[in-house]
Enzyme design. Structure first.
Site, short mmCIF file in Angstrom:
data_model
loop_
_atom_site.label_atom_id
_atom_site.label_comp_id
_atom_site.label_asym_id
_atom_site.label_seq_id
_atom_site.Cartn_x
_atom_site.Cartn_y
_atom_site.Cartn_z
N GLY A 1 0.64 -1.23 -0.34
CA GLY A 1 0.08 -0.34 -0.39
C GLY A 1 0.95 1.55 0.03
O GLY A 1 2.40 0.87 0.64
N ARG B 1 -0.38 -6.82 -4.37
CA ARG B 1 -0.58 -8.20 -4.69
C ARG B 1 0.93 -8.73 -5.80
O ARG B 1 0.69 -9.92 -6.05
CB ARG B 1 -2.23 -8.72 -5.50
CG ARG B 1 -3.48 -8.41 -5.16
CD ARG B 1 -3.79 -8.95 -5.89
NE ARG B 1 -5.24 -6.84 -6.15
CZ ARG B 1 -5.91 -7.13 -7.06
NH1 ARG B 1 -6.03 -8.16 -8.15
NH2 ARG B 1 -6.76 -6.02 -7.37
N THR C 1 4.83 2.40 6.16
CA THR C 1 3.36 1.93 6.29
C THR C 1 2.86 2.97 7.34
O THR C 1 3.11 3.72 8.19
CB THR C 1 3.27 0.88 7.06
OG1 THR C 1 2.05 0.48 7.75
CG2 THR C 1 4.54 0.40 8.26
N ASP D 1 3.48 -0.34 12.27
CA ASP D 1 3.39 -1.51 12.87
C ASP D 1 4.79 -2.41 12.90
O ASP D 1 4.97 -3.42 12.83
CB ASP D 1 2.10 -2.77 12.99
CG ASP D 1 2.77 -3.37 10.83
OD1 ASP D 1 2.97 -2.65 10.10
OD2 ASP D 1 1.65 -3.88 10.52
N ARG E 1 -4.75 -1.70 10.36
CA ARG E 1 -4.75 -3.45 10.02
C ARG E 1 -5.17 -3.85 11.92
O ARG E 1 -5.75 -3.15 12.67
CB ARG E 1 -3.47 -3.93 9.55
CG ARG E 1 -4.04 -3.70 8.64
CD ARG E 1 -3.25 -5.06 7.31
NE ARG E 1 -1.61 -4.47 7.78
CZ ARG E 1 -0.53 -4.89 7.58
NH1 ARG E 1 -0.76 -6.01 6.37
NH2 ARG E 1 0.81 -4.59 7.63
O1 F6P Z 1 -1.41 -1.21 5.27
C1 F6P Z 1 -2.00 -0.13 5.90
C2 F6P Z 1 -3.33 -0.25 5.03
O2 F6P Z 1 -3.52 0.89 4.75
C3 F6P Z 1 -4.01 -0.66 6.32
O3 F6P Z 1 -3.92 0.17 7.51
C4 F6P Z 1 -5.41 -0.95 5.91
O4 F6P Z 1 -5.82 -2.12 6.02
C5 F6P Z 1 -5.29 -1.36 4.18
O5 F6P Z 1 -3.51 -0.64 4.02
C6 F6P Z 1 -5.55 -1.57 3.04
O6 F6P Z 1 -5.49 -1.82 2.03
P1 F6P Z 1 -5.84 -1.15 0.45
O7 F6P Z 1 -5.52 -0.03 0.57
O8 F6P Z 1 -5.48 -2.73 -0.61
O9 F6P Z 1 -7.29 -1.46 0.69
#
Ligand code: F6P
Length: 360
Positions: free
Chosen positions: A10, A76, A136, A140, A182
């Site tokens: 992400g 992915r 991130t 975490d 998360r």
């Molecule tokens: O890990 C970063 C994050 O933004 C999390 O806080 C969240 O759960 C997830 O990625 C969302 O992922 P996506 O952009 O795939 O919806």
């Protein structure tokens, strides 16, 4: 010497600050070439050949304050588990290694979270030179005190809580706000404390609905005619489950997406005590926009440090912040354990001592 740089997983504010620092340090301090690899590890697999472009100081001019990543990313793109033709999972890591050899890349700076660091560690085992830069918004990763991106997300969440305060007060409502993170409650607890929340629900402290409602009733009896409840997307009731959005179809390698707890909880609170509730889900607003000054500086320090690490022969290591110093640690150490909020730690105790309930 030729260095590759990619952003995986992400996105978050500050990625471009890292890319810029990698390019400037590699070219001007060491005279190396830099290749930008597009769309994470995806840029190194597939029929069309590698998707890469040379990066020079001119290419990265002006990107420091820009959110997102100029290289694109993918969450992915795990070359060890790519979607195959008839739905099965295929290991295409061999292609990554071949492409990097063809491109004569000596080391790759992987800017990513735990998923990307896991891939970098596996590729390192297969002989690919890797250094890691931790990013991130969830904050975490255990090996670093802070990841860049977190501070910017915290600013967005805190500003949202400030804004919700004024409208909550006008309408005497309980406003619930769902933040990302998360399985780690960092954004929720720090934005909640910074924004003066009344209740904070985090994954590390399972809540009881009657305790949450009790806290809101006590506040109302004490004269508080509105309340702010900050809910981490990974929060769950005692003995209950986290709330997930449905995973997108065909997304091999993608983790299930958390989210949605805030809406159901708002209804449960309204049903339990008659309070007028509203739910706001901040979602990807927390990942967008210009990085905060802290994230620009940390991203720049990490990017420069990653290049110096390569120069010192520190392949297989990740840069990290410990106290005020930039250090480096084995990539494997970085992914060993997630860094979670300590339910009995000082931060939680401090929040409790200023009257915040964790609903337990
Ligand atoms: O890990 C970063 C994050 O933004 C999390 O806080 C969240 O759960 C997830 O990625 C969302 O992922 P996506 O952009 O795939 O919806």
């Amino acid at each position: 010497m030729r260095v590759g740089v990619l952003t995986g997983g992400g996105d978050c504010p500050g990625l471009n600050a890292v890319i810029r620092a990698v390019v400037k340090t590699a070219t001007s301090v060491y005279g190396w070439e830099v290749l930008g690899i597009e769309t994470g590890f995806d840029g190194l697999v597939g029929r069309g050949g590698a998707r890469v472009r040379p990066l020079t100081a001119a290419n990265v001019r002006g990107i420091l304050p820009q959110g997102g990543t100029i290289l694109g990313t993918s969450n992915r793109g795990n070359p060890f588990a790519m979607p195959g033709e008839d739905g099965q999972v295929v290991d295409r890591s061999g292609e990554v290694i071949e492409r990097l050899e063809e491109l004569r890349v000596d080391a790759v700076v992987t800017i990513g979270g735990d998923g990307s660091m896991r891939i970098a560690a596996q590729l390192m085992d297969l002989g690919v030179g890797m250094v890691g830069v931790p990013k991130t918004i969830d904050n975490d990763l255990a090996a670093t005190d802070v990841t860049f991106g977190y501070d910017s997300a915290l600013h967005v969440a805190t500003e949202a809580i400030d804004r919700l305060h004024t409208t909550a007060e006008s309408h005497h409502r309980a406003m619930l706000v769902e933040v990302m993170g998360r399985n780690a409650g960092w954004i929720a607890i720090e934005a909640g404390v910074a924004g003066g929340a009344d209740v904070i629900l985090i994954p590390e402290i399972p809540y009881r609905l009657q305790e949450v409602v009790g806290a809101l009733i006590r506040r109302a009896r004490g004269g508080g005619r509105f309340s702010i409840v900050v809910v981490s997307e990974g929060a769950k009731p005692v003995g209950g489950e986290q709330v997930y959005q449905s995973a997108p179809l065909g997304s091999v390698g993608a983790s299930p997406r958390l989210g949605g707890i805030c809406n159901s909880l708002a209804q449960q609170i309204a049903d339990a005590c008659g309070a007028e509730t509203r739910a706001t889900v901040l979602g990807h607003l927390q990942r967008g926009g210009s990085p905060s000054p802290f994230d620009r500086v940390l991203g720049t320090r990490f990017g420069a440090a990653a290049v110096h690490l390569i120069a010192r022969g520190g392949l297989g290591r990740m840069v990290a912040l410990r106290g005020t110093e930039i250090v480096d640690v084995p990539i494997r150490e970085a992914i060993a354990e997630p860094k979670l909020v300590n339910p009995d730690g000082e931060l939680v105790q401090t929040a409790r001592s200023v009257g915040i309930s964790f609903g337990n």
